[in-house]
Write a protein that holds these residues in place. Structure first.
Motif, mmCIF file in Angstrom:
data_model
loop_
_atom_site.group_PDB
_atom_site.id
_atom_site.type_symbol
_atom_site.label_atom_id
_atom_site.label_comp_id
_atom_site.label_asym_id
_atom_site.label_seq_id
_atom_site.Cartn_x
_atom_site.Cartn_y
_atom_site.Cartn_z
ATOM 1 N N PRO A 66 34.714 49.043 36.410
ATOM 2 C CA PRO A 66 34.966 47.883 37.266
ATOM 3 C C PRO A 66 34.831 48.215 38.751
ATOM 4 O O PRO A 66 35.242 49.279 39.209
ATOM 5 C CB PRO A 66 36.420 47.534 36.936
ATOM 6 C CG PRO A 66 37.043 48.853 36.591
ATOM 7 C CD PRO A 66 35.956 49.656 35.911
ATOM 8 N N ASP A 68 36.369 46.505 41.616
ATOM 9 C CA ASP A 68 37.360 45.444 41.825
ATOM 10 C C ASP A 68 37.076 44.599 43.059
ATOM 11 O O ASP A 68 37.248 43.377 43.041
ATOM 12 C CB ASP A 68 38.764 46.049 41.913
ATOM 13 C CG ASP A 68 39.236 46.626 40.592
ATOM 14 O OD1 ASP A 68 38.666 46.256 39.540
ATOM 15 O OD2 ASP A 68 40.160 47.461 40.595
ATOM 16 N N ARG A 100 44.226 53.197 39.633
ATOM 17 C CA ARG A 100 44.371 52.191 40.677
ATOM 18 C C ARG A 100 45.562 52.526 41.561
ATOM 19 O O ARG A 100 46.433 53.309 41.189
ATOM 20 C CB ARG A 100 44.497 50.798 40.063
ATOM 21 C CG ARG A 100 43.208 50.338 39.366
ATOM 22 C CD ARG A 100 43.294 48.890 38.914
ATOM 23 N NE ARG A 100 41.988 48.382 38.551
ATOM 24 C CZ ARG A 100 41.479 48.387 37.322
ATOM 25 N NH1 ARG A 100 42.195 48.920 36.331
ATOM 26 N NH2 ARG A 100 40.287 47.890 37.075
#
Length: 467
Positions: A66, A68, A100
């Protein structure tokens, strides 16, 4: 038992006619012609006219990854990505687990394993991308190393992922003391940010301006800085995707001084150059937006020289596939909104084989070293992988060195809709790919069951284990 006969064995240290005997998923013997074994073999692969080599190990892939800040994920999941890998001769990958901000790295590990296990057809591991350096992270580093995840990716640029020098120094110190390896993306964030702002303010917003916003100097400076920090704490270091003569020179100087520094480059930096960023080509240039970008031809030549000299020890793909038609196009009007990355997991070995071995730049043995043996040594997979020694996993490829095809995205197995290498004629695609003794690509066609891949065992990494 599987018998691979009549082929030419190529490893990092030899090239000879021999047969390979596989039992219980491992290399049982590498012998001269043994006709008596044929009666016991459950399958015989006639490798006449072929080279039999360790399967490729790609230690830099971004599957189901991903981004983000852009709200996108790479186009390949762990099924399409590993199918493409296998068809390109790759039998193991090391991908990434993303920590994260504020997250435990152990939680990130568990989340990533759950994403990989149901889909991968080849063996796998991952580096942990560290984005938030705090005391819990320091405590978790030895736990991850003990659990078989001994490498930690650090971005010295990239906004929400950046780790500053203080954080990098702490990671180097704790990682190195416990058998871990920091794997660094080296670009000077201050300079990159300044250059991006100047380009956008001047109305230079198209994809061709991505490259001048990240010139070779910002990579070379950050590479030298990362090496200096690693030397302060006597820690091993791996430099990701070297693209420039300056960065390669800093690695060479450090190694000559005895520092435990290793480096990788990627096929796009060996076969393309900055002519792909033609301002007259329109938005199609977005297909080549990656970081660091491709450089002028003299840098490309310097990278080949570094491979020949041993300054750079491995070639990985940095496979970060984003579809052009609905992902790359999000950056129209602002090149910073173009997802950075290129597809390349399936074409890595053929490009290195063609532009390296067939072009006379590297030997067949050096090809194996760069594509399989050194990646295994650097990231703790050796001796189970990256070799045809007795007892190693029977991960191997059988390649016709004379066969050639034209790269066509429509014929590749990735879920992305283009190839940056479209139209290039290459050799080196495998006729057969075997993973732990199981044929997973049969005469060029993938035949493996989804989810058959296993987590690869990895060992601690120290200065003495690096090539």
């Amino acid at each position: 038992m599987i018998l691979i006969k009549n082929g030419t064995i190529v490893t990092a240290d030899r090239m000879e006619r021999a047969d390979v005997v596989i039992e219980a998923g491992r290399i049982a013997a590498v012998l001269p012609d043994r006709q008596a074994l044929e009666r016991r073999a459950a399958r015989i692969i006639d490798a006449r006219g072929h080279w039999v080599m360790p399967g490729g190990i790609d230690t830099h892939t971004h599957l189901a990854h991903p981004i983000d800040r852009l709200g996108v994920t790479t186009a390949d999941d762990f099924h399409t990505g590993t199918v493409a890998a296998a068809c390109g001769g790759v039998t193991a990958i090391i991908d990434f687990s993303l920590q994260r901000r504020g997250e435990s790295m152990l939680h990130a590990r568990d989340r990533r394993l759950a994403e990989i296990e149901p889909d991968a057809i080849i063996d796998y591991s991952f580096h942990t991308i560290v984005t938030d350096v705090h005391e819990q992270v320091m405590d978790e580093i030895p736990v991850l190393i003990e659990d078989g995840f001994p490498s930690f990716k650090v971005y010295m640029t990239y906004g929400d992922k950046i780790v500053d020098d203080a954080g990098l120094l702490r990671l180097l110190e704790v990682g190195g003391a416990n058998g871990g390896l920091v794997y660094a993306h080296c670009e000077n964030d201050c300079a990159v940010t300044w250059l991006i702002e100047r380009h956008l303010a001047a109305g230079k917003t198209g994809p061709a301006f991505h490259a001048p916003s990240r010139p070779p100097e910002v990579e070379a400076e950050a590479t030298q800085r990362a090496i200096m920090l690693a030397r302060l704490v006597d820690s091993p270091l791996c430099i990701a995707h070297v693209t420039s003569a300056g960065a390669a020179r800093h690695v060479a100087e450090a190694r000559a001084a005895g520092a435990p520094v290793v480096a990788e480059t990627c096929p796009q930096y060996l076969v393309l150059d900055d002519s792909v960023y033609d301002t007259e080509a329109g938005f199609e240039v977005a297909k080549f937006v990656c970081s660091p970008p491709m450089r002028a031809a003299d840098h490309r030549d310097a990278l080949w020289a570094a491979l020949e000299a041993g300054t750079i020890q491995q070639v990985s793909s940095d496979h970060a596939p984003f579809r052009y038609h609905d992902q790359k196009v999000a950056g129209r009007g602002n090149f910073t909104r173009i997802p950075n990355g290129l597809p390349g997991i399936e074409t890595r070995l053929p490009l290195l084989f063609t532009y390296g071995v067939k072009a006379g730049r590297i030997s067949p043995q050096r090809f194996v070293e760069l594509a399989a043996t050194n990646p295994a040594r650097i990231f703790g997979l050796h001796p189970r992988k990256g070799t045809l020694d007795v007892g190693a996993d029977a991960d191997l490829i059988v390649v016709d060195p004379d066969a050639e095809v034209e790269i066509d995205a429509a014929a590749l197995h990735s879920a992305v809709d283009y190839s940056p290498f479209q139209g290039m004629r290459v050799g080196g695609f495998p006729t057969w790919t075997l993973s732990r003794g199981e044929v997973i690509v049969d005469r060029g066609e993938p035949v493996a069951a989804r989810g058959r891949g296993r987590r690869a065992e990895r060992q601690r990494i120290t200065a003495t284990t690096l090539p």
